[in-house]
Design an enzyme around this catalytic site. Structure first.
Site, PDB file in Angstrom:
ATOM      1  N   GLY A  12       0.764  -1.195   0.057  1.00 51.47           N
ATOM      2  CA  GLY A  12      -0.320   0.228   0.250  1.00 51.47           C
ATOM      3  C   GLY A  12       0.811   1.276  -0.250  1.00 51.47           C
ATOM      4  O   GLY A  12       2.194   1.323   0.007  1.00 51.47           O
ATOM      5  N   TYR A  13       0.288   1.891   0.351  1.00 46.67           N
ATOM      6  CA  TYR A  13       0.933   3.319   0.341  1.00 46.67           C
ATOM      7  C   TYR A  13       2.975   2.931   0.847  1.00 46.67           C
ATOM      8  O   TYR A  13       3.675   3.683   0.879  1.00 46.67           O
ATOM      9  CB  TYR A  13       0.298   5.045   0.950  1.00 46.67           C
ATOM     10  CG  TYR A  13      -0.786   5.007  -0.147  1.00 46.67           C
ATOM     11  CD1 TYR A  13      -0.697   5.659  -1.063  1.00 46.67           C
ATOM     12  CD2 TYR A  13      -2.158   5.618   0.025  1.00 46.67           C
ATOM     13  CE1 TYR A  13      -1.538   5.755  -2.173  1.00 46.67           C
ATOM     14  CE2 TYR A  13      -2.927   5.395  -0.470  1.00 46.67           C
ATOM     15  CZ  TYR A  13      -2.910   5.999  -1.643  1.00 46.67           C
ATOM     16  OH  TYR A  13      -4.154   6.206  -2.676  1.00 46.67           O
ATOM     17  N   ASN A  37       3.245  -9.490  -0.745  1.00 45.37           N
ATOM     18  CA  ASN A  37       2.324  -8.449  -1.135  1.00 45.37           C
ATOM     19  C   ASN A  37       0.754  -9.594  -1.725  1.00 45.37           C
ATOM     20  O   ASN A  37       0.919 -10.494  -2.373  1.00 45.37           O
ATOM     21  CB  ASN A  37       1.908  -7.634  -2.100  1.00 45.37           C
ATOM     22  CG  ASN A  37       0.319  -6.505  -2.292  1.00 45.37           C
ATOM     23  OD1 ASN A  37       0.461  -5.531  -1.156  1.00 45.37           O
ATOM     24  ND2 ASN A  37       0.057  -6.068  -3.511  1.00 45.37           N
ATOM     25  N   VAL A  81       0.204 -13.012   4.310  1.00 45.39           N
ATOM     26  CA  VAL A  81       0.265 -12.527   5.865  1.00 45.39           C
ATOM     27  C   VAL A  81      -0.407 -13.474   6.343  1.00 45.39           C
ATOM     28  O   VAL A  81      -1.743 -13.027   6.650  1.00 45.39           O
ATOM     29  CB  VAL A  81       1.486 -11.203   6.369  1.00 45.39           C
ATOM     30  CG1 VAL A  81       1.746 -11.649   7.200  1.00 45.39           C
ATOM     31  CG2 VAL A  81       1.997 -11.182   4.676  1.00 45.39           C
ATOM     32  N   GLU A 170     -16.772  11.607  -0.144  1.00 44.81           N
ATOM     33  CA  GLU A 170     -16.369  11.501  -1.112  1.00 44.81           C
ATOM     34  C   GLU A 170     -17.124  10.595  -1.281  1.00 44.81           C
ATOM     35  O   GLU A 170     -17.069  10.801  -3.159  1.00 44.81           O
ATOM     36  CB  GLU A 170     -14.777  11.324  -0.817  1.00 44.81           C
ATOM     37  CG  GLU A 170     -13.934  12.102  -0.286  1.00 44.81           C
ATOM     38  CD  GLU A 170     -12.577  12.165  -1.061  1.00 44.81           C
ATOM     39  OE1 GLU A 170     -12.411  10.790  -0.217  1.00 44.81           O
ATOM     40  OE2 GLU A 170     -11.843  13.021  -1.564  1.00 44.81           O
ATOM     41  N   ASP A 300      -1.290   2.917   7.914  1.00 53.24           N
ATOM     42  CA  ASP A 300      -2.588   2.749   9.293  1.00 53.24           C
ATOM     43  C   ASP A 300      -2.121   1.670   9.868  1.00 53.24           C
ATOM     44  O   ASP A 300      -3.261   1.704  11.197  1.00 53.24           O
ATOM     45  CB  ASP A 300      -3.910   2.558   8.013  1.00 53.24           C
ATOM     46  CG  ASP A 300      -4.511   3.042   7.324  1.00 53.24           C
ATOM     47  OD1 ASP A 300      -3.288   4.821   7.245  1.00 53.24           O
ATOM     48  OD2 ASP A 300      -5.194   3.114   5.549  1.00 53.24           O
ATOM     49  N   ALA A 317      -3.126   8.704   3.962  1.00 54.38           N
ATOM     50  CA  ALA A 317      -1.935   7.946   2.385  1.00 54.38           C
ATOM     51  C   ALA A 317      -0.716   9.642   2.699  1.00 54.38           C
ATOM     52  O   ALA A 317      -0.204   8.932   2.696  1.00 54.38           O
ATOM     53  CB  ALA A 317      -2.287   8.508   1.366  1.00 54.38           C
ATOM     54  N   GLN A 318      -1.565  11.310   2.644  1.00 59.25           N
ATOM     55  CA  GLN A 318      -0.256  11.425   3.098  1.00 59.25           C
ATOM     56  C   GLN A 318       0.693  10.937   3.364  1.00 59.25           C
ATOM     57  O   GLN A 318       1.832  11.238   3.976  1.00 59.25           O
ATOM     58  CB  GLN A 318      -1.143  12.788   3.496  1.00 59.25           C
ATOM     59  CG  GLN A 318       0.024  14.048   3.449  1.00 59.25           C
ATOM     60  CD  GLN A 318      -0.820  15.024   3.420  1.00 59.25           C
ATOM     61  OE1 GLN A 318      -0.348  16.345   3.118  1.00 59.25           O
ATOM     62  NE2 GLN A 318      -1.618  15.590   4.345  1.00 59.25           N
ATOM     63  N   LYS A 378      -7.597  18.883  -5.856  1.00 60.91           N
ATOM     64  CA  LYS A 378      -7.442  17.499  -5.295  1.00 60.91           C
ATOM     65  C   LYS A 378      -6.879  16.582  -6.628  1.00 60.91           C
ATOM     66  O   LYS A 378      -6.468  15.466  -6.250  1.00 60.91           O
ATOM     67  CB  LYS A 378      -9.212  17.299  -5.325  1.00 60.91           C
ATOM     68  CG  LYS A 378      -8.874  16.002  -5.265  1.00 60.91           C
ATOM     69  CD  LYS A 378      -9.449  14.964  -3.735  1.00 60.91           C
ATOM     70  CE  LYS A 378      -9.246  13.713  -3.088  1.00 60.91           C
ATOM     71  NZ  LYS A 378      -9.158  13.480  -1.997  1.00 60.91           N
TER      72      LYS A 378
END
Lengths: 404, 404
Positions: A12-13, A37, A81, A170, A300, A317-318, A378
């Site tokens: 992921g990010y 992954n 995993v 969103e 996360d 995500a940032q 955005k």
């Protein structure tokens, strides 16, 4: 001399940014890097509300892992995993096992239903590519069903979104844009369709600037979204949901219920025995798990307190991407045994919340943005994330350029 | 002088061809012509297997009724026929009633399940645009579901088609072309998908030339279709179907079962009290209902015996369209009270059965055709039908030109 083994769990990010930066910092002779992954692709989690609504094809929001990593430097293992044994420095996968000297846990989020009855069974959640396109196909299917029934059931055309936080807003923004297309596709009168956003908090987008929130709600209402604010979902059933506002209980019949009000860290965090709060581990300033000098946790599954607010940073995500950069730096220091580890400090550039492809709200560099300028920003944010992951080539392939 | 009222029920092949020819033959002062149809569009029934399989968008297979008729000559009523009272010369619609002097009943076909248990509840049928796109969306949905489940259920990827007659074969041909696209769209290994065609008769395509049948079956098997010939569907259940061959009973688990083995005329034929066999009325040579000089029946609700075989002509678009021409001629004769009515004689140019967009079999003008030449001819047939309905303009808009 034996090369240290670095294992990164999750593309992921957080995981992909760790890997991409690590392969730049370390030479092949310095470490064995393995990325694990479940899928052979990375996806843009922050775009999944578009995939779910059917306004963006899922292939636009994912990219093969092998296009992002340098396979001569990084070994990619596609597997799931199952467990992490920190004492034995081993990771158990479904089909094999891996030993590590340094581990990066970047296993992402899961939906958190807070024990609300029936949500797990009867509500969809936006967890990944598979679940997002399932939502899209489900909506198509129930809309296609409508005209096949002699006694028309309007609840087939009711979509409930649980939560008016970032994801919920969103999502309803995209759905508002999608509904006219769905009506055309399946010969359905627009006025039969309902998109209802239910939020337990006393406002939509809690924590956002009230002026921006008002703009967002007004714009979405103009597009036909109904808001039920200060209203809690008590139960999800086969027929829809039961909500309560003050003492008023109401049943809303809906063939589609999407829960977008809560996330938590991966359940593997608990399984592996990390001290955690809802699957999130309070990491040290260098992003390591408490008491484990060789285990980093990013994204996360990690928890850091914002000293200004004394509350945790939100799982964005940032932050995950910035953590990936710091984590890669710190790993390189440890592998080489020289240099200085960095403390992670998020560089919060701002937040932009989309209201559909042509509208948004946000605060960027401390400035409030509305409408098309926010929507433009955005897309800049989305394209910048692509750039950090895969360079200009990825931006050209998957970027968002429908600016106007 | 009061103008005679002509009412045409149904805008399928028979009804639309009657109307289109009638508006050419009669002036506005000669008759009041009214066309009644449930939808505001006509659709190409013979293309619905493509819509069902998802290889052709439903908008490509339909056209607004108002684009086909001359609205200054024909009054179009969008409504559903509820009953026909021939003694009172009245038609009862859901929202109004119509009186007529001359009536054309062109109400088309319905699925006939021959009392097989569970088929109505658990199997799809290709009846119209709504049911065809429901099949498409259902298949998409179950394929999308597959990767969301921890324990993979392969039956989600099994599609059973009941019947290896014309429709069944054309459907599996399209499905065979569609499956690779579905696998790509939903990340599914091709080998997990099964398309099974079950036929109770001792051969696929009963009545077709055996050499052509063998070609068709071989080609479809090469594309991955499994045939179970001489095998009867005994029951459809929530899980799939139960079949029997000789004394062997077998359960086939399948999330998608499509019944393509039987049609009958509209149930309104029975309701209106016409003497009929499975909703089909044995019409006189001028296409009128027995004992009713002012009621014509064309298309799948009509029954005519082929004197050569002493069996009924099959309910095909070709015959329905030709009946429409004869019916319009005969109506014009009656309205004017002059001229000679025609006896209907089908002009059977041949039959082409598609095996997917790039392959077909057929007999045209007595010549057997295989492969690309048959496929070419199939598209010529489809385009010719469009030409007869709506002229060159309609062919340009909706025609099939992917010849190679």
């Amino acid at each position: 001399m034996r090369k240290p083994k670095v294992v990164v769990l999750g593309a992921g990010y957080g995981g992909i940014m760790t890997t991409v930066n690590l392969q730049k910092k370390l030479g092949v002779s310095e470490a064995d890097i393995t990325l694990v992954n479940k899928n052979d692709y990375h996806y843009e989690t922050t775009w999944l509300h578009e995939v779910s609504a059917g306004t963006l094809h899922h292939d636009r929001s994912r990219v093969p892992v092998k296009n992002l990593i340098n396979t001569s430097k990084v070994n990619f293992v596609q597997d799931t995993v199952v467990d992490v044994k920190t004492e034995e420095k081993r990771v158990i996968l479904e089909n094999s096992e891996l030993e590590y000297d340094y581990l990066v846990v970047a296993l992402g989020y899961e939906s958190e239903t807070f024990g609300i009855k029936g949500l797990k069974e009867h509500a969809f959640s936006i967890a990944n590519i598979n679940s997002a396109r399932l939502i899209r196909e489900h909506i198509d299917y129930v809309f296609a069903t409508y005209n096949n029934e002699v006694e028309k059931r309007d609840e087939l055309l009711t979509i409930v979104v649980g939560g008016a936080g970032f994801t919920g807003i969103e999502l309803v923004g995209e759905l508002a844009n999608r509904v006219p297309q769905l009506c055309k596709e399946f010969d359905i009168p627009r006025e039969k369709v309902r998109v209802i956003c239910v939020e337990a908090a006393p406002t939509a987008l809690p924590g956002f600037d009230p002026e921006l929130v008002e703009y967002a709600v007004t714009q979405l209402e103009r597009k036909g979204v109904e808001f039920k604010i200060g209203t809690a979902i008590k139960e999800a059933t086969e027929e829809g949901i039961i909500v309560a506002k003050d003492d008023q209980v109401e049943e809303i019949k809906a063939a589609t219920v999407i829960w977008a009000a809560g996330v938590r860290g991966s359940y593997l965090i608990e399984k592996a025995g990390f001290e955690n709060m809802r699957g999130r581990v309070k990491v040290d300033p260098q992003l390591r798990a408490p008491g484990l000098d060789n285990v980093f946790i990013v994204g996360d599954c990690s928890l850091m307190i914002n000293p200004e607010t004394e509350r945790p940073y939100p799982p964005t995500a940032q932050i995950a991407m910035q953590q990936g950069e710091t984590c890669a730096h710190n790993l390189a220091v440890l592998v080489r045994g020289q240099g200085e580890m960095q403390e992670f400090k998020p560089d919060l550039k701002g937040t932009v919340c989309s209201l559909g492809h042509d509208d948004a709200i946000g605060v960027v560099f401390g400035r409030k943005l509305f409408g098309s300028s926010a929507s433009f920003m955005k897309k800049v944010v989305d394209n910048r994330a692509l750039y950090l992951q895969g360079g200009a080539g990825l931006v050209m392939k998957k970027g968002k350029f429908n600016f106007f």
